[in-house]
Each structure stands twice: as C-alpha cells, then as structure tokens.
Write an enzyme that holds these catalytic residues in place. Sequence first.
Site, PDB file in Angstrom:
ATOM      1  CG  ASP A  51      -0.379  -0.038   2.523  1.00 53.98           C
ATOM      2  OD1 ASP A  51       0.864  -0.096   2.619  1.00 53.98           O
ATOM      3  OD2 ASP A  51      -1.133  -0.011   3.524  1.00 53.98           O
ATOM      4  CB  SER A  52       4.597   1.652  -0.078  1.00 58.21           C
ATOM      5  OG  SER A  52       4.780   0.532  -0.927  1.00 58.21           O
ATOM      6  CG  ASP A  90       0.371  -4.068   2.076  1.00 58.16           C
ATOM      7  OD1 ASP A  90       0.041  -4.714   3.088  1.00 58.16           O
ATOM      8  OD2 ASP A  90       1.113  -3.062   2.115  1.00 58.16           O
ATOM      9  CE  LYS A 120       3.098  -5.611   3.911  1.00 60.48           C
ATOM     10  NZ  LYS A 120       2.456  -4.625   4.814  1.00 60.48           N
ATOM     11  CD  GLU A 122       0.506  -1.528   8.107  1.00 56.24           C
ATOM     12  OE1 GLU A 122       0.122  -0.768   9.036  1.00 56.24           O
ATOM     13  OE2 GLU A 122       0.978  -1.102   7.036  1.00 56.24           O
ATOM     14  CD  GLU A 189       7.851  -0.268   7.846  1.00 61.57           C
ATOM     15  OE1 GLU A 189       6.929  -0.992   7.424  1.00 61.57           O
ATOM     16  OE2 GLU A 189       8.074   0.880   7.400  1.00 61.57           O
TER      17      GLU A 189
HETATM   18  O1  KIV Z   1       3.533  -1.069   1.696  1.00 58.66           O
HETATM   19  C1  KIV Z   1       4.689  -1.531   1.632  1.00 58.66           C
HETATM   20  O2  KIV Z   1       5.404  -1.386   0.631  1.00 58.66           O
HETATM   21  C2  KIV Z   1       5.186  -2.254   2.796  1.00 58.66           C
HETATM   22  C3  KIV Z   1       6.644  -2.582   2.850  1.00 58.66           C
HETATM   23  C4  KIV Z   1       7.420  -1.359   3.087  1.00 58.66           C
HETATM   24  C5  KIV Z   1       6.941  -3.644   3.823  1.00 58.66           C
HETATM   25  O3  KIV Z   1       4.433  -2.532   3.669  1.00 58.66           O
END
Ligand code: KIV
Length: 273
Positions: A51-52, A90, A120, A122, A189
């Site tokens: 989600d970056s 994510d 993934k 959090e 992280e």
């Molecule tokens: O969103 C993302 O790219 C991430 C990584 C930095 C682990 O969560």
Amino acid sequence: MSATGKSKKITTLSFSRKKRKGEKIVVLTAYDYYTARILEDNGVDAILVGDSLNMVLYGKKSTLSAEMDKMVFHTTAVSDASRRALVIGDMPFLSYQPSVETAILNAGRFLKEAGAEAVKLEGGIEIAPTIKRLIELGIPVMGHIGMTPQSINRLGGARVQGRDESDKQYIIESAQALDEAGCFASVLELMTAPLAMEISKMVKMATIGIGAGPDCDGQVLVTNDIIGMYGEFKPRFVRRYANVSDVIGKAVKQFTDDVRTGDYPTNEESFLE
Ligand code: KIV
C-alpha cells in the site's frame, strides 16, 4: 533449480524452507507489470504490491487512503507478470480491521480477482484471531509488526519501535501470536536490530526486515526507494542502487532541447511518403 534447470516456483512453503537452510529471502515491491517483470527476471523471491503505492506512485502523504479497488487493480498487473516469485497483496487501511467477515471478503479479492498468492496485513496480537481465520480458509498471510504505517498517527511518526520495555514486550508477544496463528512470514519494520534478531530466532515463520538490521530471515525494500525515483528523500535503512529520477530527468531535458532546436524528429524518424 529444478530437474529441468528452471528455477522453482516460490510458494509460502519456500519461506520456511529457506529459513531452515539459512538462505536469505529477497522481497521487493512492484505495482505494475513491467517493474514486476524486471524483479522476476532478476530473481527476487516475492513481490509485494504494497500500500506504499499510495505514497510512491500517487504522491499521498501516507498509506491511509489506499483503497481496495486500487490495490486489486495494481496487484492484477503484477500477478500477470509473475511466474516464479510469490505475489503478495497488501491489505489497505480498514479493509480488514472492522470485522473478520470484512477481512475474509477483501483478502479473498486479492486471491480471486487479482491473482495474488498471499496477503499482508498490519498489526499484532489484536489482529491474530482474524489472521488465524483467513489462514483456516486457505488465504496465506504475511504479518507486519514494529512500525506499522497504517498506525502512523497513533505511533506519532515513523519512529524506531521496541526501544522501551513495554513496547518491546508488545512486539515480542505479537510476533508469537502471529506465528501461532500460522503466518508464513512477517515483516518486521523499523525496530532495533537486537529485537529483530531475538524474534527471528524465536519464531517458526520467516522474518522479513525493513529497517530491522541484518539478522532477519530476509529483507524487503520499496523498489522506488532503491532505484532513486525521487530527489533527496532516503530513509537511513534504504540503500540506493540507482538514480532513476536523474536518468529520466536527463532524457526529458534532452528531448525538450531536441524539439526546441528542431533536432527531433529527423528524416529517419519521419514518414516521408
Ligand atoms: O507497503 C509496503 O510497501 C510495505 C513494505 C514497506 C513492507 O508494507
């Protein structure tokens, strides 16, 4: 390598096998087809559609406004490009926190619509029951603890975690809870290197560090960071391998000059009849 000489497909099981053998696991982010192809061709083990993207692709200040539809859209492009690497989607903010049902439906979209092979999400001990249920239903989960960007407002910024005793204890208990819930891996992280080492030794799941020192089972970075897609911004834990913004800038400048001086296009670049 397999008997046919081709590299074997990476699955969630490859993560624990690599951990057992002490082989480092390499994860990078991608959000589009051609970047994913480059990552594939250069042997990364897993591609995270993080989600970056909200920040490094769409220029937002945080990951918080990333939406499911956007994540599914980009994950589909990455899945289409991937052959060997494991594709991980994510889960964006509020796509799994409200209820287990919400989490199932949204995690399911990554596998069913976007072709991801894992998701993934959090969070620590508080999200472990949701993770357990997803895994029971056949959705592999990578955890993410330490500095969790979706909680940036509560954490007061992107600060190194695990420096005080109660924080350290919460992270350790969270790592245990994610491991027991059945995560095949977890991102660690921005935490102190000794804490990441302790967790990596303690858990069965593979630990994938970002700003968490050298003793994790693997490392992940944002591809746009390592290729230098933007000016000066570079967190301490990022190593920059290229300066792509410079390369793009030079090409754009040259094209601009060539058009203005009449140097572009030449006869060879035109259709004369
Ligand atoms: O969103 C993302 O790219 C991430 C990584 C930095 C682990 O969560």
